[in-house]
Structure formats: structure tokens, C-alpha cells
Motif scaffolding. Structure first.
Motif, PDB file in Angstrom:
ATOM      1  N   ILE A  10     134.729  56.867 133.004  1.00 16.57           N
ATOM      2  CA  ILE A  10     135.435  57.780 133.813  1.00 16.57           C
ATOM      3  C   ILE A  10     134.594  58.898 133.880  1.00 16.57           C
ATOM      4  CG2 ILE A  10     137.343  59.190 133.865  1.00 16.57           C
ATOM      5  CD1 ILE A  10     138.921  57.066 132.307  1.00 16.57           C
ATOM      6  N   GLU A  21     139.796  63.240 136.835  1.00 20.81           N
ATOM      7  CA  GLU A  21     139.275  62.332 135.848  1.00 20.81           C
ATOM      8  C   GLU A  21     140.263  62.190 134.526  1.00 20.81           C
ATOM      9  OE1 GLU A  21     136.041  63.963 138.103  1.00 20.81           O
ATOM     10  OE2 GLU A  21     137.396  65.001 136.911  1.00 20.81           O
ATOM     11  N   GLU A  24     142.791  59.962 135.873  1.00 18.11           N
ATOM     12  CA  GLU A  24     142.182  58.571 135.830  1.00 18.11           C
ATOM     13  C   GLU A  24     142.467  57.837 134.344  1.00 18.11           C
ATOM     14  OE1 GLU A  24     138.429  55.678 136.729  1.00 18.11           O
ATOM     15  OE2 GLU A  24     138.295  57.892 137.363  1.00 18.11           O
ATOM     16  N   TRP A  25     141.836  58.739 133.561  1.00 19.02           N
ATOM     17  CA  TRP A  25     142.189  58.329 132.163  1.00 19.02           C
ATOM     18  C   TRP A  25     143.373  57.934 131.854  1.00 19.02           C
ATOM     19  CZ3 TRP A  25     144.841  60.876 128.305  1.00 19.02           C
ATOM     20  CH2 TRP A  25     144.724  60.111 126.854  1.00 19.02           C
ATOM     21  N   SER A  27     145.904  56.831 133.823  1.00 24.01           N
ATOM     22  CA  SER A  27     146.402  55.857 134.359  1.00 24.01           C
ATOM     23  C   SER A  27     146.115  54.481 133.553  1.00 24.01           C
ATOM     24  CB  SER A  27     145.743  55.597 135.718  1.00 24.01           C
ATOM     25  OG  SER A  27     144.569  55.566 135.877  1.00 24.01           O
ATOM     26  N   ARG A  28     145.131  54.554 132.685  1.00 25.98           N
ATOM     27  CA  ARG A  28     144.428  53.437 132.169  1.00 25.98           C
ATOM     28  C   ARG A  28     145.204  53.421 130.799  1.00 25.98           C
ATOM     29  NH1 ARG A  28     138.232  52.491 132.923  1.00 25.98           N
ATOM     30  NH2 ARG A  28     137.852  53.219 135.168  1.00 25.98           N
ATOM     31  N   GLN A  29     145.708  54.134 130.393  1.00 27.52           N
ATOM     32  CA  GLN A  29     146.607  53.996 128.807  1.00 27.52           C
ATOM     33  C   GLN A  29     148.046  53.240 129.017  1.00 27.52           C
ATOM     34  OE1 GLN A  29     144.716  55.293 126.688  1.00 27.52           O
ATOM     35  NE2 GLN A  29     143.352  56.021 128.545  1.00 27.52           N
ATOM     36  N   THR A  30     148.146  52.273 128.208  1.00 30.31           N
ATOM     37  CA  THR A  30     149.546  51.441 128.346  1.00 30.31           C
ATOM     38  C   THR A  30     149.934  51.588 127.029  1.00 30.31           C
ATOM     39  OG1 THR A  30     148.033  49.513 127.885  1.00 30.31           O
ATOM     40  CG2 THR A  30     148.094  50.105 130.088  1.00 30.31           C
ATOM     41  N   ARG A 129     150.284  54.136 122.287  1.00 35.84           N
ATOM     42  CA  ARG A 129     149.217  53.722 123.036  1.00 35.84           C
ATOM     43  C   ARG A 129     147.851  53.483 122.288  1.00 35.84           C
ATOM     44  NH1 ARG A 129     153.100  56.253 125.337  1.00 35.84           N
ATOM     45  NH2 ARG A 129     153.730  55.542 127.310  1.00 35.84           N
ATOM     46  N   HIS A 131     146.020  55.601 120.584  1.00 35.24           N
ATOM     47  CA  HIS A 131     145.053  56.388 120.857  1.00 35.24           C
ATOM     48  C   HIS A 131     144.894  57.557 120.139  1.00 35.24           C
ATOM     49  CE1 HIS A 131     142.307  58.256 123.680  1.00 35.24           C
ATOM     50  NE2 HIS A 131     142.265  57.062 124.401  1.00 35.24           N
ATOM     51  N   GLU A 183     135.036  53.818 121.461  1.00 40.03           N
ATOM     52  CA  GLU A 183     135.820  54.404 122.411  1.00 40.03           C
ATOM     53  C   GLU A 183     136.032  55.907 122.279  1.00 40.03           C
ATOM     54  OE1 GLU A 183     138.419  55.311 125.161  1.00 40.03           O
ATOM     55  OE2 GLU A 183     136.938  53.597 125.255  1.00 40.03           O
TER      56      GLU A 183
END
Length: 307
Positions: A10, A21, A24-25, A27-30, A129, A131, A183
Motif C-alpha cells: 500500500i 491509502e 485501502e489499508w 479495506s484489507r482488514q477482516t 482483526r 492487528h 507486517e
């Protein structure tokens, strides 16, 4: 593992992220696990023995979370105050479950000697998530200051404000994992438009003391107790842990106020941050949780003996 030759997926290398950005970041977290079933259910079990309070609410889009704290039921003004925090970084699992395990299994041992306040999962969105950051790509553990940008930190600061000057001890439970290197540090470098410099992950448990007000004997008492449960991280060939010079065996020092770390929450004379290493082949999940419990107990024992 990400390196400087493999840019983070990203953003543009050398350019800090903007709104696009960050979106976008996000949107990738689930969602990978449930705060309610894994943390809330344990807190509910404790309501018969402790006071449980909601000290804030988080809202990230459709996601809403209650921020929960556990408090001694028999709170008395003549007893010293102990603060335990976990899950400031949601992915650091043993910080959350170690805090809860301490309350379930060992808090009763101290019930007639301390006032206990526990915030076991400061960052529930990040817990789900797995994170480090919150939904705004902000690290809560750099936000424990008046100008902090994380609501998780601001809510905890409001909870702790009444006891800020009275606390005897604050222990903040963390982990250092392999994903710090693969990561989270690469993401941080990309977010801030800086180059990522690969490092190494310490194999074992260590502590973070306050560089401006160190308590070396206290830190070593915790190290010695935890060593009965899991191994202590050795310094690397530079005499460092995670890029920071070792102050004593298993201990490094950070300027906690300058960095806005969670242990800046109070003026307690005894403060420390634990760092468990759950990815070690020499440690199990049970050992990681037990190491956190051992650290809390040792910290309390020392603080009570030397207050």
C-alpha cells in the motif's frame, strides 16, 4: 518477510499515506475472532466477584464495542491501587488473556491488600482483526498523551485520571511477535513514508522500563519470577533487544512519556511493560498466558513489599 527491496503493498515508497491509502489499508482488514465471545464472556463470568464497568464505547462504521474494566468490589481508600492493562495492541493475545487469567485465578490472593483496576482489552477492534493499529491506522500505544489520536487511549486515560496520582503499580501486558517484523514494522514505515530497516525478534520474554525513572530491582524481581514459567530473551550480538540497548538482563528502557506509551498513564512509582514471545518453539499459549500472570503477581508482591 518484507525487506527494503519488497515495498509494502500500500502506498508509494517514501511518501506518507493519505486518506486513500488509509482507506485501502482498512479495506484489507477482516474480522478473525470475536471480542464478545472470547473476552466479553470471560468478563461476564467475573461479575459475581468484581465490579464491571463500561468506561467508553468505540464506533468504527457499523462496528461498535464496549470498553470494559474490572474493579475490586471492596474498594477502600486506605489500600494501594494496582492497575493492569492488556490488549493495547489487539493482536497481542496473551496480554488480554493473561490479564483475565490473573483476575480469575490470582486476584483473590490480593483482595484484602490492594484496590485492583484491570482493563483487559483496550483495543477490541484490533483484537478481532489481530492487528496493532486501530481502524484509523493509529497505534494506541503511542497515543497516551493529551494530543493522542486514538480514542482507545483517550478513553483509558479518562478512566484512570482519578487514580493517576494514587496508583502504586501499573503493569501493561504486551507481546512481541514475528509479525512485528513481517507486517507491522513494514506497515509503519510505509504509512510514515520512511524506509523499512529489517531487524530481529527477541526469542523470549523481556520488560520495558521507564528510561527517565528506572526501577532496576523491581524489573529484575519480575524477570526472576517469569523465568520460572518461560525463558528470558538474551541480548543479541550488539547487546540489544529489538534494536534497544539492554539495561539489565531481560530489560530495556524507553522514554515512556515522550513516546506516549500506556505506562505513562499514572505516576505510579512501579511501572513496567511485559513482552512475551508467543512464536517461540520453546513456549506454548498456556505458558505465554502464565508468564503474564507470573509477571503481574511478582510486580504486586514487590510493590507491596517496598512501598
Amino acid at each position: 518477510m518484507n525487506t527494503t527491496s519488497t515495498p509494502y503493498p500500500i502506498g508509494t515508497p517514501g511518501t506518507p499515506w493519505g486518506d486513500a491509502e488509509r482507506a485501502e489499508w482498512l479495506s484489507r482488514q477482516t474480522r478473525q475472532r470475536s471480542y464478545e465471545s472470547e473476552v466479553g464472556s470471560v468478563i461476564d463470568r467475573l461479575r459475581s466477584r468484581f465490579d464491571v464497568e463500561e468506561y467508553g464505547r468505540l464506533e468504527y462504521g457499523a462496528d461498535r464495542y464496549s470498553l470494559m474494566a474490572i474493579r475490586s468490589r471492596d474498594w477502600r481508600d486506605d489500600r494501594p491501587i494496582v492497575l493492569v492493562t492488556g490488549g493495547v495492541h489487539g493482536y497481542e493475545t496473551s496480554g488480554v488473556h493473561g490479564a483475565l487469567q490473573f483476575v480469575e485465578q490470582r486476584a483473590a490472593d490480593y483482595s484484602d491488600r490492594i484496590n485492583l483496576l484491570v482493563a483487559p482489552c483496550v483495543s477490541p477492534w484490533a483484537y478481532e482483526r489481530i492487528h496493532r493499529w486501530n481502524a484509523n491506522a493509529v497505534d494506541p500505544n503511542r497515543s497516551f498523551r493529551d494530543d493522542g489520536q486514538a480514542e482507545e487511549a483517550a478513553a483509558l486515560m479518562r478512566l484512570v485520571a482519578p487514580i493517576r496520582d494514587q496508583a502504586l503499580l501499573h503493569i501493561d501486558l504486551h507481546e512481541t511477535t514475528d509479525t512485528d517484523e513481517s507486517e507491522f514494522r513494514p506497515a509503519l514505515a510505509a504509512r510514515d513514508g520512511k524506509p523499512f530497516e529489517p531487524g530481529g525478534i527477541p526469542d523470549g520474554f523481556y520488560l520495558v522500563d521507564d528510561r527517565e525513572s528506572p526501577q532496576p530491582e523491581f524489573q529484575q524481581a519480575v524477570i526472576e519470577a517469569v523465568e520460572q514459567v518461560t525463558h528470558i530473551a538474551p541480548a543479541d550480538d550488539k547487546g540489544e533487544l529489538f534494536g534497544t540497548p539492554v539495561a539489565a538482563r531481560g530489560v530495556i528502557e524507553y522514554p515512556i512519556q515522550q513516546m506516549g506509551l500506556c505506562t505513562n498513564l499514572t505516576r505510579a512509582p512501579y511501572r513496567t511493560t511485559t513482552e512475551v514471545y508467543p512464536d517461540s518453539p520453546r513456549a506454548t499459549t498456556e505458558q505465554c498466558n502464565a508468564a503474564q500472570v507470573a509477571a503481574v503477581c511478582a510486580a504486586i508482591d514487590y510493590a507491596l513489599a517496598h512501598r
